[in-house]
Write an enzyme that holds these catalytic residues in place. Structure first.
Site, PDB file in Angstrom:
ATOM      1  N   ASP A   1     -10.505  -1.397 -20.332  1.00  0.00           N
ATOM      2  CA  ASP A   1     -10.159  -0.410 -19.776  1.00  0.00           C
ATOM      3  C   ASP A   1      -9.461   0.990 -20.734  1.00  0.00           C
ATOM      4  OD1 ASP A   1      -8.366   0.471 -17.375  1.00  0.00           O
ATOM      5  OD2 ASP A   1      -8.635  -1.331 -16.938  1.00  0.00           O
TER       6      ASP A   1
ATOM      7  N   ASP B   1      -9.015   4.367 -15.764  1.00  0.00           N
ATOM      8  CA  ASP B   1      -8.565   4.666 -15.147  1.00  0.00           C
ATOM      9  C   ASP B   1      -7.816   5.745 -14.343  1.00  0.00           C
ATOM     10  OD1 ASP B   1      -5.652   2.323 -14.491  1.00  0.00           O
ATOM     11  OD2 ASP B   1      -4.968   3.813 -15.312  1.00  0.00           O
TER      12      ASP B   1
ATOM     13  N   HIS C   1      -6.538  -6.197  -9.206  1.00  0.00           N
ATOM     14  CA  HIS C   1      -5.580  -6.784 -10.135  1.00  0.00           C
ATOM     15  C   HIS C   1      -4.621  -5.873  -8.961  1.00  0.00           C
ATOM     16  CE1 HIS C   1      -6.459  -3.482 -11.760  1.00  0.00           C
ATOM     17  NE2 HIS C   1      -5.377  -2.715 -11.988  1.00  0.00           N
ATOM     18  N   ASP C   2      -4.766  -4.422  -8.134  1.00  0.00           N
ATOM     19  CA  ASP C   2      -4.073  -3.837  -7.329  1.00  0.00           C
ATOM     20  C   ASP C   2      -4.199  -4.481  -5.865  1.00  0.00           C
ATOM     21  OD1 ASP C   2      -3.790  -2.459 -10.257  1.00  0.00           O
ATOM     22  OD2 ASP C   2      -5.500  -1.281  -9.363  1.00  0.00           O
TER      23      ASP C   2
ATOM     24  N   GLU D   1     -12.156   4.255 -11.748  1.00  0.00           N
ATOM     25  CA  GLU D   1     -10.998   4.144 -10.587  1.00  0.00           C
ATOM     26  C   GLU D   1     -10.896   5.693 -10.163  1.00  0.00           C
ATOM     27  OE1 GLU D   1      -7.113   4.056 -11.205  1.00  0.00           O
ATOM     28  OE2 GLU D   1      -7.171   2.023  -9.828  1.00  0.00           O
TER      29      GLU D   1
HETATM   30  C1  NOJ Z   1      -4.440   1.769 -11.710  1.00  0.00           C
HETATM   31  C2  NOJ Z   1      -4.481  -0.023 -12.124  1.00  0.00           C
HETATM   32  O1  NOJ Z   1      -5.711  -0.098 -12.136  1.00  0.00           O
HETATM   33  C3  NOJ Z   1      -2.869   0.011 -11.835  1.00  0.00           C
HETATM   34  O2  NOJ Z   1      -3.053  -1.976 -12.118  1.00  0.00           O
HETATM   35  C4  NOJ Z   1      -2.367   0.320 -12.821  1.00  0.00           C
HETATM   36  O3  NOJ Z   1      -1.094   0.571 -12.587  1.00  0.00           O
HETATM   37  C5  NOJ Z   1      -2.523   2.309 -12.646  1.00  0.00           C
HETATM   38  N1  NOJ Z   1      -3.738   3.120 -12.264  1.00  0.00           N
HETATM   39  C6  NOJ Z   1      -2.097   2.722 -13.454  1.00  0.00           C
HETATM   40  O4  NOJ Z   1      -2.108   2.978 -14.409  1.00  0.00           O
END
Ligand code: NOJ
Length: 536
Positions: A104, A206, A331-332, A270
């Site tokens: 990441d 990210d 994970h989100d 992302e």
């Molecule tokens: C996206 C990530 O996937 C998430 O888990 C994170 O909280 C936010 N970006 C901030 O970095």
């Protein structure tokens, strides 16, 4: 081994390191724990899952305000996970098994404990002041504009010492770097070099959509469709000026420049965006080292027509040298088996693993792991805590991997940092390995089949018309032709296909015999059943 095309063959397994496997029994997962489980991921035989790429959520030094997405040192590993030596061992052990490693990469923001930010906030004139985004308050003392933080409240925090606000797209503990400052870009390129020299194969970037903000700091316009009862406050404005600026693409290019100096690296970004924006991001780099991650399968309704429409458009919108990708969970977002139920999660997995493009498997989704219900008062995730009442907390999809039926699902001998799912005694790797009809065996079958299938690896994709609520497509190349049919409805579906003889590769319930001949004209799909069939 150099293989410029590895990303086209990649099946990416996304590990959330805190929750994968705990080797030192402190309740949190670590790198040594991942090393111990590499054979599960790929031991070179069909007994293992068979994935060939791992993406690790952040393992850098971090105060863990956002569980690693708040980095205080980009050049070191957090002691929770191990150290640089354990990282090097992980990469080398993964490579021995034919597994590529993707790190990441979090360029949008650092931790507020990062020495760069400590220096930046120390005075208005320091050399790092402009590495972050500082603005004067409005005359009444309020924040410089109406930009909002994804994690609740304004995107600005007043720093008393110097009397200015700093910007943060996420937590106040995650100040945004100023990507209009060339020194920031240079430093981040150094970070990429550092990890590439440690032999990582690529990065997942990210929050790229947040990287560049409006140079004039204009207010975001109100969202005319905002419904305060149903939507979180972040949706009350359209994020026209606070994110998604066109300069973002230049920064992606700067990442690709670094990757291009190495023979076979890859970067994915992302960005929760629709097809036109995805197409723009795909064009950011001339080389084929970069792709934006496509999250649309997580949000479009699970209906045959919707899936067909999206996939047809996405697949045909990309030039042949660009490679699509598909994600069902991360994970989100709540786990796919929780969002769709087990049968439909199998159907979605079958589709993802047989499409033209890179599939992403979130750890535990291959078992059908479900979200654990964690009450708000016990929640650890800052998003859920700061914006209660909208189901935004992410702890539920980050619970310990379910390895076996022993205490804590075999994840740790100590109390895990998040609770283990109550169904772990039945839903775990050990039991599902033994059950020929399990979700795990569906994943294994498809991943291994994909590896040797020219139609799945290189063949064309085209959807076909069939009767009913069924999504059907053909994957084809000169050497092989496959048909995938997926019943999206709760009723039996008769496909009315032309009569032809085909061999079963698998069905989603894993109860059809491998290699058995079927007459496609007589094929009837049970509710939410899917088939992969081969025409010899
Ligand atoms: C996206 C990530 O996937 C998430 O888990 C994170 O909280 C936010 N970006 C901030 O970095």
């Amino acid at each position: 081994m150099i293989d410029k095309n590895w990303s086209r063959k990649a099946v990416v397994y996304h590990i959330y390191p805190l929750s994968f496997n705990d080797s030192n029994n402190d309740g949190m997962g670590d790198l040594e724990g991942i090393i111990q489980k590499l054979d599960y991921l790929n031991d070179g035989s069909e007994n293992s899952l068979g994935v060939n790429t791992v993406w690790l959520s952040p393992i850098y030094r971090s105060p863990m305000a956002d569980f690693g997405y708040d980095i205080s040192d980009y050049y070191d590993i957090d002691p929770i996970f191990g150290d640089l030596a354990s990282f090097d061992k992980l990469v080398s052990e993964a490579h021995k098994r034919g597994i590529r490693m993707i790190m990441d990469f979090v360029p949008n923001h650092t931790s507020n404990q990062h020495p760069w930010f400590l220096e930046s906030r120390a005075s208005r004139t320091g050399s790092k002041r402009d590495w972050y985004i500082w603005r004067d308050p409005k005359p009444d003392g309020s924040p410089p504009n109406n930009w909002l933080s994804v994690f609740g409240g304004p995107a600005w925090t007043l720093d008393d010492k110097t009397g200015q606000y700093y910007h943060h797209s996420f937590l106040p503990e995650q100040p945004d770097l100023n990507w209009r400052n060339p020194e920031v870009k240079e430093e981040m390129q150094k970070v990429l070099h550092f990890w590439l020299h440690r032999k990582v194969d690529g990065f997942r970037t990210d929050a790229v959509y947040h990287l560049v903000k409006d140079g004039q700091f204009r207010d975001d316009p109100p969202n005319p469709d905002y419904d305060p009862g149903k939507m979180e406050p972040y949706s009350s404005v359209l994020h026209k000026y606070s994110q998604g600026r066109s300069e973002t693409l230049d920064n992606l290019k700067s990442f690709c420049e670094v990757l291009g100096l190495h023979p076979d690296k890859f970067i994915i970004s992302e960005a929760y965006i629709d097809l036109p924006e995805l197409a723009k991001m795909y064009r950011a780099c001339d080389n084929n080292l970069h792709a934006p991650i496509n999250f649309n399968l997580m949000t479009i309704p699970l209906m045959a027509g919707e899936f067909r429409n999206f996939i047809d458009k996405f697949d045909s919108s990309l030039p042949p040298e660009k490679w699509p990708n598909y994600v069902l969970g991360n994970h989100d977002r709540p786990r796919v088996a929780t969002r769709l139920g087990q049968d439909r999660a199998r159907l979605a997995a079958m589709i993802m693993l047989t499409l033209r493009g890179m599939p992403f498997v979130y750890y535990g989704d291959e078992l059908g792991m479900e979200n654990v219900d964690i009450p708000e008062e016990k929640m650890l995730d800052p998003w859920g805590k700061r914006v209660p009442g909208f189901g935004l907390g992410r702890d539920g999809e980050r619970t310990p991997m379910q390895w076996d039926g022993s205490k804590n699902a075999g994840f740790s001998r100590s109390k895990p940092w998040l609770p283990t799912a109550s169904n772990y005694k039945v839903r775990n790797i050990e039991t599902e390995m033994k059950d020929p009809r399990s979700m795990l065996n569906l994943f294994r079958r498809l991943i291994h089949y994909r590896k040797k299938s020219p139609a799945l690896l290189e063949g064309s994709y085209h959807s076909i018309d069939v009767a009913g609520e069924v999504f059907a497509y053909v994957r084809q190349c000169p050497a092989e032709k496959l048909l995938v049919v997926a019943n999206f409805s709760a009723t039996e579906q008769n496909l009315s296909l032309r009569s032809e003889t085909a061999q079963v590769i698998c069905n989603t319930f894993m109860d059809a015999e491998y290699g058995k001949e079927v007459d496609t004209g007589k094929l009837v799909l049970r509710p939410y059943e899917g088939y992969v069939l081969s025409f010899a």
